[in-house]
Design an enzyme around this catalytic site. Structure first.
Site, short mmCIF file in Angstrom:
data_model
loop_
_atom_site.label_atom_id
_atom_site.label_comp_id
_atom_site.label_asym_id
_atom_site.label_seq_id
_atom_site.Cartn_x
_atom_site.Cartn_y
_atom_site.Cartn_z
N HIS A 1 17.52 11.34 102.34
CA HIS A 1 17.86 11.91 103.64
C HIS A 1 16.96 13.10 103.96
O HIS A 1 17.06 14.15 103.33
CB HIS A 1 19.33 12.34 103.60
CG HIS A 1 19.85 12.90 104.87
ND1 HIS A 1 20.21 14.22 105.00
CD2 HIS A 1 20.07 12.32 106.07
CE1 HIS A 1 20.65 14.43 106.22
NE2 HIS A 1 20.58 13.30 106.90
N GLU B 1 13.58 8.75 104.57
CA GLU B 1 14.03 8.79 105.96
C GLU B 1 13.10 9.59 106.86
O GLU B 1 12.58 10.63 106.45
CB GLU B 1 15.42 9.41 106.05
CG GLU B 1 16.04 9.18 107.41
CD GLU B 1 16.99 10.25 107.87
OE1 GLU B 1 16.99 11.37 107.33
OE2 GLU B 1 17.74 9.98 108.82
N ASP C 1 13.34 11.20 110.76
CA ASP C 1 13.90 11.45 112.10
C ASP C 1 12.71 11.61 113.03
O ASP C 1 11.77 12.34 112.71
CB ASP C 1 14.72 12.74 112.12
CG ASP C 1 15.99 12.62 111.31
OD1 ASP C 1 16.73 11.65 111.50
OD2 ASP C 1 16.25 13.54 110.49
N HIS D 1 14.18 16.73 112.79
CA HIS D 1 15.55 16.33 113.06
C HIS D 1 16.07 16.76 114.42
O HIS D 1 16.74 16.01 115.11
CB HIS D 1 16.49 16.87 111.97
CG HIS D 1 17.92 16.52 112.22
ND1 HIS D 1 18.77 17.34 112.95
CD2 HIS D 1 18.64 15.42 111.89
CE1 HIS D 1 19.96 16.75 113.03
NE2 HIS D 1 19.91 15.60 112.40
N GLU E 1 14.46 6.91 112.24
CA GLU E 1 15.55 7.04 113.22
C GLU E 1 14.98 7.46 114.56
O GLU E 1 14.26 8.46 114.66
CB GLU E 1 16.58 8.09 112.77
CG GLU E 1 17.67 8.27 113.85
CD GLU E 1 18.74 9.31 113.51
OE1 GLU E 1 18.77 9.81 112.36
OE2 GLU E 1 19.53 9.63 114.42
#
Ligand code: CA
Length: 311
Positions: A13, A40, A42, A55, A146
């Protein structure tokens, strides 16, 4: 497709964000070395349309933007990434997440601002970096992008999903069996992505702790997604007076629909209510519930648990 019975995927994460500032290349390298299966990303856009791995929509909590670019905030006092060109953002010093009003670090036991500063990373740079590591190590670690706030980006004139999909396509991630999951909170965006890319790109519908989840919603998700990324709180409701966990039926419904389940976020320094220790939390989700993947800030602790679940 469900992966019940197999070891769940370790999804780093924001990288090994328990040890180094989130989304720094150093945090990604550390997570890679600690054994993550997926790293991950973002993703948000700069003013000149470059995809950045950050993020928040604003830069204030993780960089020195307020002191470096005074007068460039919006009415809410925040400096939004979309109001800056990538070359400006590249000059900023990034570090551990703080409350910009007070300067207090969100996770006080983590890497401090004083211990070092880092630079922004573009999606292209991070993909090259991970593919470089895959080539040099012979391992095959995936990406887990994401699309952040696609509706907000559309209001700013940016089709964020299209930019992300173009980048994935250009880097070989729309080929069969490439190691990628695409995640987003916005269902409409994911439906459109599924329509445009077909089933080759695995899709995860994120679900916030405030979502009302029932079988009807999960059946609708199964029409366009391969799995769900629920907040831990949607599954672990708390502790009952008799000391047992109070659990929702989300996992059993999702498993009956053959949806993968990748809950977030497993943090040793931020345990959910009713949970006594990190191993107990991992035992519940990995051994008892058999989820398919875990978003964690602490790749090494999850890897260590899976190597010896009895301890
Ligand atoms: Ca995320």
């Amino acid at each position: 497709m469900s992966t019940q019975g197999k070891d769940p995927l370790i999804i780093a994460h924001r990288g090994a964000s328990g040890y180094l500032p989130e989304h720094s290349l150093a945090a990604k390298a550390l997570a890679y070395g600690l054994g993550a299966d997926y790293l991950e990303q973002d993703i948000i856009a700069s003013r000149d349309g470059v995809l950045l791995i950050l993020h928040d929509l604003w830069l204030d909590d993780v960089s020195d933007v307020a002191t470096r670019f005074p007068g460039r905030s919006r009415d809410d006092g925040r400096h939004y990434c979309i109001d800056f060109d990538v070359d400006e953002i590249r000059t900023l010093h990034f570090g551990e997440r703080v409350d910009p009003a007070t300067g207090v670090e969100k996770f006080p036991r983590r890497f401090t601002r004083a211990a070092g500063s880092f630079r922004v990373v573009t999606l292209e740079e991070e993909i090259r970096f991970i593919q470089g590591l895959n080539a040099s190590t012979g391992r095959n670690v995936g990406i887990y992008p994401e699309i952040k706030a696609p509706q907000w980006h559309a209001d700013q004139g940016v089709d964020l999903a299209a930019l992300v999909i173009d980048t994935l396509a250009a880097n070989g991630y729309l080929e069969p069996d490439s190691l990628v999951y695409l995640q987003c909170f916005d269902a409409e965006t994911l439906r459109k992505v599924r329509q445009s890319t077909g089933p080759v790109l695995p899709i995860i519908q994120l679900l916030s702790s405030k979502t009302t989840v029932d079988a009807t919603l999960l059946r609708a998700i199964a029409e366009y997604a391969n799995g769900i990324g629920p907040s831990i709180k949607l599954i672990l409701r708390g502790l009952r007076p008799d000391g047992h966990y109070e659990l929702s039926d989300l996992v059993s419904i999702a498993q009956s629909l053959d949806l993968e389940i990748h809950p977030y976020t497993f943090r040793v320094d931020d345990l959910p209510d009713g949970c006594s220790d990190f191993s107990a939390l991992l035992r519940l989700f990995i051994t008892d519930l058999e989820v398919d993947g875990l978003f964690t800030d602490f790749t090494d602790l999850v890897a260590s648990f899976m190597s010896d679940p009895a301890k």
